[in-house]
Scaffold this active site. Structure first.
Site, mmCIF file in Angstrom:
data_model
loop_
_atom_site.group_PDB
_atom_site.id
_atom_site.type_symbol
_atom_site.label_atom_id
_atom_site.label_comp_id
_atom_site.label_asym_id
_atom_site.label_seq_id
_atom_site.Cartn_x
_atom_site.Cartn_y
_atom_site.Cartn_z
ATOM 1 N N SER A 185 0.794 -1.239 0.000
ATOM 2 C CA SER A 185 0.000 0.000 0.000
ATOM 3 C C SER A 185 0.822 1.282 0.000
ATOM 4 C CB SER A 185 -0.947 0.012 1.199
ATOM 5 O OG SER A 185 -1.972 -0.919 0.986
ATOM 6 N N LYS B 95 0.331 3.367 -3.001
ATOM 7 C CA LYS B 95 -0.846 4.233 -3.168
ATOM 8 C C LYS B 95 -0.458 5.709 -3.188
ATOM 9 C CE LYS B 95 -3.913 0.794 -1.006
ATOM 10 N NZ LYS B 95 -4.524 0.356 0.262
ATOM 11 N N TYR C 175 -4.358 -2.458 -9.999
ATOM 12 C CA TYR C 175 -4.197 -2.370 -8.541
ATOM 13 C C TYR C 175 -3.308 -3.499 -8.012
ATOM 14 C CZ TYR C 175 -5.201 -2.519 -3.589
ATOM 15 O OH TYR C 175 -5.062 -2.561 -2.225
ATOM 16 N N TYR D 136 -4.584 4.131 8.021
ATOM 17 C CA TYR D 136 -5.955 3.640 8.186
ATOM 18 C C TYR D 136 -6.493 3.998 9.578
ATOM 19 C CZ TYR D 136 -3.781 1.217 4.375
ATOM 20 O OH TYR D 136 -3.073 0.958 3.259
ATOM 21 N N VAL E 197 1.290 -3.671 3.896
ATOM 22 C CA VAL E 197 1.300 -4.945 4.631
ATOM 23 C C VAL E 197 2.571 -5.756 4.394
ATOM 24 C CG1 VAL E 197 -1.198 -5.249 4.924
ATOM 25 C CG2 VAL E 197 -0.088 -6.122 2.869
HETATM 26 O O1 DON Z 1 -4.941 -4.998 -1.419
HETATM 27 C C1 DON Z 1 -4.620 -5.539 -0.379
HETATM 28 O O2 DON Z 1 -5.423 -5.776 0.500
HETATM 29 C C2 DON Z 1 -3.181 -5.932 -0.165
HETATM 30 N N1 DON Z 1 -2.478 -5.934 -1.392
HETATM 31 C C3 DON Z 1 -2.494 -5.075 0.849
HETATM 32 C C4 DON Z 1 -2.797 -3.657 0.939
HETATM 33 C C5 DON Z 1 -1.976 -2.981 2.023
HETATM 34 O O3 DON Z 1 -0.763 -2.969 1.998
HETATM 35 C C6 DON Z 1 -2.702 -2.383 3.162
HETATM 36 N N2 DON Z 1 -1.831 -1.692 4.058
HETATM 37 N N3 DON Z 1 -1.377 -1.808 5.093
#
Ligand code: DON
Length: 309
Positions: A64, A67, A191, A243, A261
């Protein structure tokens, strides 16, 4: 050794010995396989000096954190009209939550929760094939970091695609509200690949320099974004970048920051430093446990919190 170099190495040493390291993301095998003992830290100062410790040159899945770059790209394409499709408020919910979307008629709270990032991908996809759109983002990130070796981890991208049922649900739900212009599978293709960009702490801190220098990667270099836009992206990172733990990150660290993550965090001390930290173990909110602690140590010692008098 300068003070900052000593501090970076002391923090890395403390983190190396930490007993409590959090839990590595397990929703896809390539992330579940990462050794929780890894730790990297890179502090790139405004004077251009780079201070590294631990596994700072080891590429990891930025997830993320991507983003931030995708948002910057989308704002470059459509400017403030983006805010008709995505909000700018903290969500107070986990990154992959669906609950607000019904009440708020398919308009995600902010560009950093998954739903918001999927809309950002939809904006970036306009006029392109998904492959071209992701190539454009990758080129942008390489340009920001001044490093052509940055790549997408295809195994991670494939795993995201085969397990991404919540993201598929979010995209379809927004499509039902008319807030997705492309077929959900096309937007999601962008995405999932964006989440799979792999970067080291050194590369990530380099890519974040434009947010430390008010829109330019180096003082006097051509602008990546205007000073106002850099300020606003930093504001969104502060309020929404972690978040439902964004308040806690502001309380403890006091910097704009974006987590992933994969265990990475990009944090910006405006005018001072662009900082990347990586420790794969996550806390209950899905943010790097030791990464956050390391940043807390760093801002306590340097006084870089944006709230410091
Ligand atoms: O889209 C998702 O849920 C995963 N690829 C992770 C996204 C993410 O890193 C959320 N952040 N902490």
């Amino acid at each position: 050794m300068t003070d900052i170099a000593r501090l970076v190495s002391e923090i890395a040493q403390e983190m190396r010995g930490a007993a409590e390291r959090g839990t590595v993301a397990s929703y896809i095998p390539p992330l579940a396989a990462i050794d929780p003992g890894r730790f990297g830290l890179c502090v790139t100062l405004a004077d251009g000096s780079v201070h590294l410790a631990g596994d700072a040159d080891e590429p990891f899945s930025i997830q993320s954190v991507s983003k931030v770059f995708a948002l910057t790209q989308a704002l470059g394409k459509v400017g403030d009209s983006l805010w008709r499709r995505v909000g700018r408020e903290p969500s107070g919910t986990p990154f992959n939550s669906i609950v607000q979307l019904e009440r708020e008629e398919g308009v995600p709270r902010n560009p950093f929760i998954n739903a918001g990032a999927i809309v950002v991908c939809d904006v970036n996809l306009a006029g392109h094939e998904p492959r071209v759109s992701i190539g454009e983002l990758l080129r942008f990130v390489r340009h920001l970091a001044d490093d052509e070796s940055i790549a997408i981890d295809e195994a991670v991208a494939r795993a995201e695609q085969t397990t991404g049922f919540r993201n598929i649900a979010l995209a379809n739900y927004m499509k039902a509200f008319g807030n997705l212009t492309h077929a959900p599978e096309l937007t999601l293709g962008v995405y999932f690949h964006q989440c799979a960009i792999a970067m080291s702490c050194r590369q990530l801190a380099a890519a974040g320099r434009f947010l430390m220098h008010g829109g330019s990667s180096q003082p006097g270099a051509p602008r990546v974004v205007s000073a106002q836009r850099a300020r606003r992206i930093n504001a969104l990172m502060l309020t929404c970048g972690h978040y439902d733990a964004s308040g806690d990150f502001a309380f403890r660290v006091g910097l704009p920051g974006k987590s992933g993550v994969g265990g990475g965090i990009l944090a910006i001390a405006p005018g001072q430093a662009s900082i990347a930290v990586w420790s794969p173990g996550l806390n209950a909110n899905g943010n790097s446990l030791l990464g956050t602690l390391a940043l807390e140590r760093l801002t306590e010692a340097t006084g870089w919190s944006i709230f410091a008098a």
